[in-house]
Design a protein around this motif. Structure first.
Motif, PDB file in Angstrom:
ATOM      1  N   VAL A   1     105.082  32.592  74.750  1.00 33.42           N
ATOM      2  CA  VAL A   1     104.236  32.680  75.942  1.00 33.42           C
ATOM      3  C   VAL A   1     103.683  34.095  76.048  1.00 33.42           C
TER       4      VAL A   1
ATOM      5  N   PRO B   1      94.402  31.000  78.883  1.00 29.14           N
ATOM      6  CA  PRO B   1      94.170  29.753  78.146  1.00 29.14           C
ATOM      7  C   PRO B   1      92.699  29.436  77.867  1.00 29.14           C
TER       8      PRO B   1
ATOM      9  N   PHE C   1      99.840  37.060  86.990  1.00 29.87           N
ATOM     10  CA  PHE C   1      99.798  36.849  85.542  1.00 29.87           C
ATOM     11  C   PHE C   1      99.239  35.479  85.182  1.00 29.87           C
ATOM     12  N   LEU C   2      98.442  35.442  84.127  1.00 29.52           N
ATOM     13  CA  LEU C   2      98.145  34.185  83.457  1.00 29.52           C
ATOM     14  C   LEU C   2      99.233  33.980  82.409  1.00 29.52           C
ATOM     15  N   LYS C   3      99.680  32.732  82.275  1.00 29.60           N
ATOM     16  CA  LYS C   3     100.731  32.439  81.293  1.00 29.60           C
ATOM     17  C   LYS C   3     100.153  31.489  80.247  1.00 29.60           C
ATOM     18  N   HIS C   4     100.030  31.980  79.065  1.00 25.30           N
ATOM     19  CA  HIS C   4      99.337  31.258  77.999  1.00 25.30           C
ATOM     20  C   HIS C   4     100.328  30.984  76.880  1.00 25.30           C
ATOM     21  N   LYS C   5     100.541  29.697  76.649  1.00 30.83           N
ATOM     22  CA  LYS C   5     101.543  29.256  75.686  1.00 30.83           C
ATOM     23  C   LYS C   5     100.871  29.020  74.340  1.00 30.83           C
TER      24      LYS C   5
ATOM     25  N   ALA D   1     103.276  28.024  82.139  1.00 26.42           N
ATOM     26  CA  ALA D   1     102.592  28.492  80.939  1.00 26.42           C
ATOM     27  C   ALA D   1     101.805  27.315  80.355  1.00 26.42           C
ATOM     28  N   LEU D   2     100.541  27.544  80.056  1.00 25.16           N
ATOM     29  CA  LEU D   2      99.655  26.480  79.573  1.00 25.16           C
ATOM     30  C   LEU D   2      99.190  26.770  78.156  1.00 25.16           C
ATOM     31  N   TYR D   3      99.039  25.698  77.398  1.00 20.17           N
ATOM     32  CA  TYR D   3      98.380  25.847  76.102  1.00 20.17           C
ATOM     33  C   TYR D   3      96.900  26.153  76.331  1.00 20.17           C
ATOM     34  N   THR D   4      96.249  26.551  75.257  1.00 18.67           N
ATOM     35  CA  THR D   4      94.818  26.854  75.324  1.00 18.67           C
ATOM     36  C   THR D   4      94.041  25.700  75.956  1.00 18.67           C
ATOM     37  N   LEU D   5      93.112  26.072  76.819  1.00 18.34           N
ATOM     38  CA  LEU D   5      92.297  25.090  77.558  1.00 18.34           C
ATOM     39  C   LEU D   5      90.846  25.477  77.313  1.00 18.34           C
TER      40      LEU D   5
END
Lengths: 166, 420
Positions: free
Chosen positions: B325, B353, B191-195, A158-162
């Motif tokens: 998430v 993201p 899936f995209l995983k957006h924290k 899981a990534l923060y906003t980029l």
């Protein structure tokens, strides 16, 4: 020491490509959106896969899979001044290194490099790590980007906003 | 272990105001895990993600991982990823096909329905009455139920059935499936995983907040040729609806019916999707197919964690009081390959993201999370449209697309869960 030593072509190419990559990195770090967009070929593809490095972007989700018109849209969104994920703009500085350059059979140039990127935004300070793969074509004295692939080292997480240009 | 009821939720939640601490108080978050996430029905995954016998995929219920398997009898199982021996995680692969899971620590081996089939060096357990293999399997999520391929789990042995929990919102899942000529959706695009550093409830509320798009998303609406902006305009005929049990929607059908143009909901025309239109007509008859193609898919928030955003499916996962998430993928409609390709393209542009929409939503979540930690005014005001809210023919609360009817419904349900 000879004064007129001939530089072998592959060393010259490596130098030229490296200078191009450093220039592109600077434009991204400094949010020079239009100058960065101008580096793209008309058939350019900007690809940041998710969940590994070997997915098929035509079938599975990528973080970015922009064709040339979507790259332009991304830039137009920045210019509205209301792309809040980049207003205020992130402080970004990257170091790109380990550059390897190959000339492909079709005459295009493929360059691979590593980059460590520091980003500061309203949330805090973050480090990104990635592998770049550039597919370049000669254009005038320089190059244009046919494809840029960004393989984030943590693209399965899981990534923060980029939202800055990576 | 029941949680001691120390927090008086009655004093924190009013009909049109909620207290800021609900979003950042650690004790409240812990209590939510017990009373919502580890108790009520939570969306886990879709049957199409484990199509073959012995397929498995890693999913979650709140912060806790869950292995979703299709066991050798083709039964869907939700297993907790914790070896009953020393607590090690028995599976660290994201997905695959396996009849057995072997814990790497001491080689205890489990079937994909959770039964302990063997432990290493069994001599050490021989004659020990407490080492009964039947009692040492992987723990299962107590109740598993699915509706039209959507799999939900509840960790409570008893409680309302999934049908009771979904109530009127069940019809929204039917509406999603109608867009497929075969009446089924598939979750096959990864899936995209957006924290985001924000409390999960800000996300749930935002999904059916029709007030923010005109502002948060004005940047993309103004540069992309998109019809979405008008749906959330002050003059829009779209509606918000509260189905009860926390389920809400922004009902865009009045806008689409006003224009009466098939596929407008997806920003396209029948001419561009001839095979799809032909298959829809064959499946539903021309008249019904036309209605379906005008109405489009719903904008539906199934409490607490499944969000269908017309073309996308989101799963909201809290991982800490201030971290969430968002798992997101493109909806795929069985029997609609050309539409599906465009679904994937649009989804990649919008969400995740770097998405044109979700990066900005997430920015708002994080700023809001920091904002509510300021001491005053203590309360958030959620009264928009309360005076013009009404009941539709089914008895559900309805109001203008930009009104906070969904938020009030979500909090009404939340209070009832937390006061139990």
């Amino acid at each position: 020491m000879t004064t007129n030593k001939i530089i072998p072509a592959d060393i010259l190419l490596h130098h030229e490509v490296s200078q191009f990559i450093f220039h592109e990195a600077k434009l991204q770090d400094e949010h020079e959106y239009d100058a960065w967009e101008a580096l793209w070929a008309d058939d350019g593809v900007y690809w940041i896969p998710a969940n590994g490095t070997d997915i098929d972007p035509e079938k599975e989700m990528s973080i970015i899979y922009d064709n040339r018109s979507r790259i332009a849209l991304r830039i137009r969104q920045f210019h509205t001044g209301k792309r809040y994920a980049q207003e205020p703009k992130s402080g970004v500085r990257r170091v790109t290194s380990n550059i390897e350059v190959t000339t492909l059979e079709n005459g295009e140039i493929e360059a691979r490099a590593n980059s460590i990127i520091f980003e500061a935004n309203l949330r805090g300070e973050f480090t990104w790590a990635c592998r770049y793969i550039y597919n370049l074509r000669r254009k005038g004295d320089g190059f244009e980007m046919k494809k840029k692939t960004v393989l984030l080292a943590n693209n399965d997480k899981a990534l923060y906003t980029l939202a800055f240009l990576v | 272990m029941p949680v001691e009821n120390k927090i008086d939720f009655d004093t924190l939640i009013k009909s049109d105001q909620v207290h800021g601490s609900l979003y950042h108080n650690e004790e409240i978050y812990k209590e939510e895990l017990e009373k919502i996430w580890f108790k009520t029905w939570v969306y886990v995954g879709h049957e199409s993600e484990i199509p073959k016998t012995n397929d498995f995929i890693m999913k979650s219920i709140g912060p806790q991982p869950v292995i979703m398997t299709r066991d050798r009898k083709n039964k869907i199982q939700l297993l907790q990823n914790r070896c009953p021996h020393r607590g090690n995680q028995v599976c660290v692969k994201q997905k695959g096909n396996a009849k057995l899971f072997t814990c790497p620590y001491h080689s205890w081996t489990f079937s994909n329905s959770g039964d302990l089939v063997g432990y290493a060096f069994p001599e050490g357990y021989e004659g020990n009455p407490n080492a009964d293999k039947k009692k040492l399997g992987l723990a299962k999520v107590a109740r598993v139920a699915s509706y039209r391929g959507f799999i939900f789990g509840s960790m409570a042995e008893e409680g309302p059935s999934l049908e009771e929990h979904l109530g009127g919102a069940m019809e929204m899942l039917d509406r999603v499936c109608l867009t497929s000529p075969e009446g089924e959706i598939e979750v096959t695009a990864g899936f995209l995983k957006h924290k985001t550093r924000s409390n999960w409830k800000f996300l749930v509320e935002n999904e059916t907040d029709g007030y923010h798009p005109a502002f948060v998303h004005s940047s993309i609406f103004s540069v992309a040729e998109s019809g979405i902006g008008g749906l959330y305009d002050n003059k829009s005929t779209a509606l918000t609806r509260d189905y009860g049990n926390g389920h809400t929607e922004v009902d865009l059908r009045p806008e689409f019916r006003k224009f009466d143009e098939p596929m407008r909901w997806f920003g396209t025309t029948p001419k561009k999707l001839p095979d799809y239109v032909k298959n829809m007509n064959a499946a539903y008859g021309d008249t019904r197919a036309r209605e379906i193609m005008i109405d489009g898919t719903p904008h539906a928030m199934i409490y607490p964690n499944l969000f269908i955003a017309e073309i996308q499916l989101f799963v909201i996962q809290p991982v800490a009081v201030d971290e969430t998430v968002q798992h997101v993928t493109a909806l795929q409609f069985k029997g609609a390959p050309v539409l599906n390709r465009r679904m994937r393209q649009q989804t990649m542009g919008s969400v995740g993201p770097a998405g044109f929409l979700l990066a900005d939503d997430s920015e708002m979540y994080e700023r809001t999370q920091r904002g509510v930690k300021s001491k005053q005014p203590e309360w958030l005001f959620l009264g928009r449209g309360e005076q013009r809210e009404y009941r539709d023919e089914d008895g559900y609360r309805v109001s203008h697309a930009t009104d906070e009817t969904p938020s009030r419904g979500i909090w009404r349900h939340y209070r009832s869960l937390m006061e139990e």
